[in-house]
Design a protein around this motif. Structure first.
Motif, PDB file in Angstrom:
ATOM      1  N   MET A  85       0.790  -1.193   0.044  1.00  0.00           N
ATOM      2  CA  MET A  85       0.117  -0.015   0.189  1.00  0.00           C
ATOM      3  C   MET A  85       0.833   1.409   0.051  1.00  0.00           C
ATOM      4  O   MET A  85       0.168   2.467  -0.172  1.00  0.00           O
ATOM      5  CB  MET A  85      -0.826   0.071   1.305  1.00  0.00           C
ATOM      6  CG  MET A  85      -2.000  -1.270   1.248  1.00  0.00           C
ATOM      7  SD  MET A  85      -3.240  -1.127  -0.167  1.00  0.00           S
ATOM      8  CE  MET A  85      -3.962   0.888   0.143  1.00  0.00           C
ATOM      9  N   GLY A  86       2.190   1.300   0.186  1.00  0.00           N
ATOM     10  CA  GLY A  86       2.937   2.442   0.313  1.00  0.00           C
ATOM     11  C   GLY A  86       2.386   3.191   1.603  1.00  0.00           C
ATOM     12  O   GLY A  86       1.846   2.588   2.718  1.00  0.00           O
ATOM     13  N   ASP A  87       2.217   4.679   1.211  1.00  0.00           N
ATOM     14  CA  ASP A  87       1.642   5.401   2.380  1.00  0.00           C
ATOM     15  C   ASP A  87       0.160   5.789   1.985  1.00  0.00           C
ATOM     16  O   ASP A  87      -0.466   6.803   2.618  1.00  0.00           O
ATOM     17  CB  ASP A  87       2.435   6.395   2.805  1.00  0.00           C
ATOM     18  CG  ASP A  87       3.504   6.091   3.494  1.00  0.00           C
ATOM     19  OD1 ASP A  87       3.769   5.231   4.264  1.00  0.00           O
ATOM     20  OD2 ASP A  87       4.259   7.075   4.060  1.00  0.00           O
ATOM     21  N   ALA A  88      -0.357   4.910   1.226  1.00  0.00           N
ATOM     22  CA  ALA A  88      -1.988   5.210   0.791  1.00  0.00           C
ATOM     23  C   ALA A  88      -2.866   5.166   2.155  1.00  0.00           C
ATOM     24  O   ALA A  88      -2.727   4.139   2.988  1.00  0.00           O
ATOM     25  CB  ALA A  88      -2.210   4.440  -0.410  1.00  0.00           C
ATOM     26  N   GLU A  89      -3.821   5.874   2.131  1.00  0.00           N
ATOM     27  CA  GLU A  89      -4.973   5.934   2.993  1.00  0.00           C
ATOM     28  C   GLU A  89      -6.255   5.875   2.623  1.00  0.00           C
ATOM     29  O   GLU A  89      -6.536   5.239   1.659  1.00  0.00           O
ATOM     30  CB  GLU A  89      -4.631   7.404   3.919  1.00  0.00           C
ATOM     31  CG  GLU A  89      -3.305   7.618   4.286  1.00  0.00           C
ATOM     32  CD  GLU A  89      -3.036   8.563   5.309  1.00  0.00           C
ATOM     33  OE1 GLU A  89      -3.674   9.533   4.953  1.00  0.00           O
ATOM     34  OE2 GLU A  89      -2.129   8.521   6.305  1.00  0.00           O
ATOM     35  N   PHE A  90      -7.309   6.225   3.393  1.00  0.00           N
ATOM     36  CA  PHE A  90      -8.673   5.791   3.186  1.00  0.00           C
ATOM     37  C   PHE A  90      -9.149   5.980   1.900  1.00  0.00           C
ATOM     38  O   PHE A  90      -9.790   5.333   1.342  1.00  0.00           O
ATOM     39  CB  PHE A  90      -9.666   6.703   4.341  1.00  0.00           C
ATOM     40  CG  PHE A  90      -9.332   5.991   5.675  1.00  0.00           C
ATOM     41  CD1 PHE A  90      -9.122   4.855   5.946  1.00  0.00           C
ATOM     42  CD2 PHE A  90      -9.640   7.045   6.550  1.00  0.00           C
ATOM     43  CE1 PHE A  90      -8.901   4.481   7.305  1.00  0.00           C
ATOM     44  CE2 PHE A  90      -9.755   6.712   7.927  1.00  0.00           C
ATOM     45  CZ  PHE A  90      -9.341   5.432   8.321  1.00  0.00           C
ATOM     46  N   GLU A  91      -8.658   7.335   1.230  1.00  0.00           N
ATOM     47  CA  GLU A  91      -9.127   7.851   0.071  1.00  0.00           C
ATOM     48  C   GLU A  91      -8.703   6.948  -1.057  1.00  0.00           C
ATOM     49  O   GLU A  91      -9.540   6.767  -1.881  1.00  0.00           O
ATOM     50  CB  GLU A  91      -8.635   9.347  -0.393  1.00  0.00           C
ATOM     51  CG  GLU A  91      -9.106  10.408   0.765  1.00  0.00           C
ATOM     52  CD  GLU A  91      -8.329  10.275   1.889  1.00  0.00           C
ATOM     53  OE1 GLU A  91      -7.186   9.490   1.964  1.00  0.00           O
ATOM     54  OE2 GLU A  91      -8.509  11.101   2.773  1.00  0.00           O
ATOM     55  N   THR A  92      -7.468   6.493  -0.837  1.00  0.00           N
ATOM     56  CA  THR A  92      -6.826   5.606  -2.005  1.00  0.00           C
ATOM     57  C   THR A  92      -7.672   4.011  -1.955  1.00  0.00           C
ATOM     58  O   THR A  92      -7.959   3.684  -3.050  1.00  0.00           O
ATOM     59  CB  THR A  92      -5.478   5.454  -1.685  1.00  0.00           C
ATOM     60  OG1 THR A  92      -4.751   6.684  -1.503  1.00  0.00           O
ATOM     61  CG2 THR A  92      -4.769   4.833  -3.088  1.00  0.00           C
ATOM     62  N   GLU A  93      -7.705   3.904  -0.672  1.00  0.00           N
ATOM     63  CA  GLU A  93      -8.725   2.414  -0.577  1.00  0.00           C
ATOM     64  C   GLU A  93      -9.919   2.737  -1.203  1.00  0.00           C
ATOM     65  O   GLU A  93     -10.278   1.802  -1.843  1.00  0.00           O
ATOM     66  CB  GLU A  93      -8.479   2.272   1.020  1.00  0.00           C
ATOM     67  CG  GLU A  93      -7.431   2.045   1.621  1.00  0.00           C
ATOM     68  CD  GLU A  93      -7.309   2.050   3.184  1.00  0.00           C
ATOM     69  OE1 GLU A  93      -8.590   1.991   3.908  1.00  0.00           O
ATOM     70  OE2 GLU A  93      -6.581   2.094   3.864  1.00  0.00           O
ATOM     71  N   ALA A  94     -10.741   3.726  -0.778  1.00  0.00           N
ATOM     72  CA  ALA A  94     -11.925   3.684  -1.231  1.00  0.00           C
ATOM     73  C   ALA A  94     -12.134   3.820  -2.775  1.00  0.00           C
ATOM     74  O   ALA A  94     -12.891   3.370  -3.542  1.00  0.00           O
ATOM     75  CB  ALA A  94     -12.702   5.240  -0.882  1.00  0.00           C
ATOM     76  N   ARG A  95     -10.998   4.535  -3.456  1.00  0.00           N
ATOM     77  CA  ARG A  95     -11.082   4.919  -5.035  1.00  0.00           C
ATOM     78  C   ARG A  95     -10.649   3.378  -5.562  1.00  0.00           C
ATOM     79  O   ARG A  95     -11.341   2.952  -6.591  1.00  0.00           O
ATOM     80  CB  ARG A  95      -9.757   5.620  -5.245  1.00  0.00           C
ATOM     81  CG  ARG A  95      -9.660   6.014  -6.688  1.00  0.00           C
ATOM     82  CD  ARG A  95     -10.717   6.737  -7.375  1.00  0.00           C
ATOM     83  NE  ARG A  95     -10.603   8.188  -6.707  1.00  0.00           N
ATOM     84  CZ  ARG A  95     -10.223   9.108  -7.332  1.00  0.00           C
ATOM     85  NH1 ARG A  95      -9.373   9.084  -8.491  1.00  0.00           N
ATOM     86  NH2 ARG A  95     -10.012  10.515  -7.146  1.00  0.00           N
ATOM     87  N   MET A  96      -9.898   2.520  -4.947  1.00  0.00           N
ATOM     88  CA  MET A  96      -9.430   1.316  -5.545  1.00  0.00           C
ATOM     89  C   MET A  96     -11.003   0.327  -5.274  1.00  0.00           C
ATOM     90  O   MET A  96     -11.328  -0.581  -6.182  1.00  0.00           O
ATOM     91  CB  MET A  96      -8.462   0.604  -4.811  1.00  0.00           C
ATOM     92  CG  MET A  96      -7.267   1.298  -5.004  1.00  0.00           C
ATOM     93  SD  MET A  96      -5.691   0.257  -4.554  1.00  0.00           S
ATOM     94  CE  MET A  96      -5.918   0.181  -2.830  1.00  0.00           C
ATOM     95  N   MET A  97     -11.579   0.369  -4.215  1.00  0.00           N
ATOM     96  CA  MET A  97     -12.751  -0.419  -4.080  1.00  0.00           C
ATOM     97  C   MET A  97     -13.742   0.072  -5.089  1.00  0.00           C
ATOM     98  O   MET A  97     -14.348  -0.940  -5.685  1.00  0.00           O
ATOM     99  CB  MET A  97     -13.511  -0.260  -2.627  1.00  0.00           C
ATOM    100  CG  MET A  97     -12.508  -1.016  -1.717  1.00  0.00           C
ATOM    101  SD  MET A  97     -13.287  -0.987  -0.077  1.00  0.00           S
ATOM    102  CE  MET A  97     -12.847   0.479   0.597  1.00  0.00           C
TER     103      MET A  97
END
Ligand SMILES: [Zn+2]
Length: 346
Positions: free
Chosen positions: A225-237
């Motif tokens: 995940m690198g330093d990805a957070e909630f926004e990146t997680e949501a975008r991927m989902m």
């Protein structure tokens, strides 16, 4: 490579069988003469090997994929060694960890880096890369392509240029084959990149635009995940990416802004790794994050408690080996922030 060998072996078998069929009618007529004159003459063409014995230069079937979460202190440094010996380094820790990263790579028999990845341009991920460039040939470089005007990042870009290292900009949807059975799918950063208007001014766009990679080998998968957070997680989902993974390299050192419960349900990992420094003031990993991992029954190892962590997989099953043991009570205990996470470690 494996496929080619399979084709060659099948062709050899076919040649052997065809030759035997052509020879068959002649066998009666020639049998006596052949036996008397040549004794052991065979109609088979000269085929070196048609049985199931491994051919001399054929790669060993299977073999272990190895992943090391290096002990870099506060930062990330992950080494991947494929069954055929290809090497990938995802981040290289902070500048002060450079010598240790080089020593760890040497200890694992690394001779060159086939692919180096800078998940994003923060110093706790790229600082150690100078020493790696000074010591090893880096054959390719994968970058998030973000604009970031720090001296450390500019020096790194100069290093890539000076070494004439092929530079690849990561784009969601890319697939990078390391060897026939081992590949990375690029899930982040998105196009266009996140901006502060997307995520708020109090959050780091560099983190949100981290390179996210899904490594797969047979039925084994690991998400970095690198330093990805909630926004990146949501975008991927939302994008419907195949997030399923056996192992999760937790985003942003276990920050409270990353690793949502929903995301953990989507990834459904059995195991997670947190790369985090013992003496960090940022409150990594956060108690909230540890609670979410615990609630989802995900076995977890942390580099601050366990040192270097090794994961190995034969493409079906996997196992993990910490350098030091930690108790469950230590593992599930988050840290308290001493200073503001964003202003010091964006
Ligand atoms: Zn970081």
């Amino acid at each position: 490579m494996k496929k080619d060998w399979l084709q060659i072996r099948l062709l050899r078998r076919w040649l052997a069988n065809s030759a035997q069929a052509v020879c068959a009618p002649r066998i009666f007529g020639l049998l006596l003469i052949a036996l008397i004159a040549l004794g052991s003459l065979s109609c088979r063409p000269k085929v070196e090997q048609v049985n199931d014995q491994p051919l001399p230069d054929e790669p060993a079937p299977g073999g272990n994929l190895r992943i090391y979460a290096l002990d870099v202190g506060q930062g990330d440094g992950l080494l991947i060694i494929s069954p055929q010996g290809k090497t990938v380094l995802i981040d290289a820790g902070p500048t002060e960890a450079g010598d240790e990263v080089v020593a760890a790579l040497r200890a694992h028999g690394v001779k060159q880096i086939d692919l180096m990845v800078a998940t994003h341009p923060h110093a706790d991920h790229i600082g150690g890369m100078k020493k790696v460039f000074d010591t090893f040939r880096v054959r390719k470089f994968l970058d998030s392509g973000q604009t970031y005007g720090t001296a450390t990042y500019e020096k790194l870009l100069r290093e890539i240029q000076d070494n004439k290292t092929p530079y690849i900009k990561a784009v969601r949807g890319q697939s990078i084959e390391i060897e026939p059975d081992v590949k990375f799918d690029v899930y982040g950063p998105p196009t266009p990149l996140f901006s502060n208007s997307d995520i708020g001014t109090d959050r780091s766009v560099q983190n949100a635009n981290s390179i996210v990679l899904r490594l797969s080998y047979g039925s084994f998968a690991m998400l970095f995940m690198g330093d990805a957070e909630f926004e990146t997680e949501a975008r991927m989902m939302t994008a419907g990416a195949n997030l399923r993974a056996n192992v999760l390299k937790v985003g942003h050192h276990g920050s409270r802004h990353a690793t949502s419960g929903k995301f953990l349900t989507a990834v459904a990992p059995q195991f997670s790794i947190i790369s985090v420094g013992e003496n960090n003031d940022y409150g990594h990993p956060a108690q909230l994050t540890m609670d979410r991992l615990k609630k989802a029954s995900i076995k977890t190892l942390r580099t601050d408690l366990s040192g270097e962590i090794e994961i190995f997989s034969d493409g079906k099953t996997f196992d993990a080996r910490p350098s030091r043991k930690a108790t469950l009570a230590q593992t599930w205990a988050g840290r308290q922030p001493v200073r503001n996470e964003l202003t010091v470690n964006p």
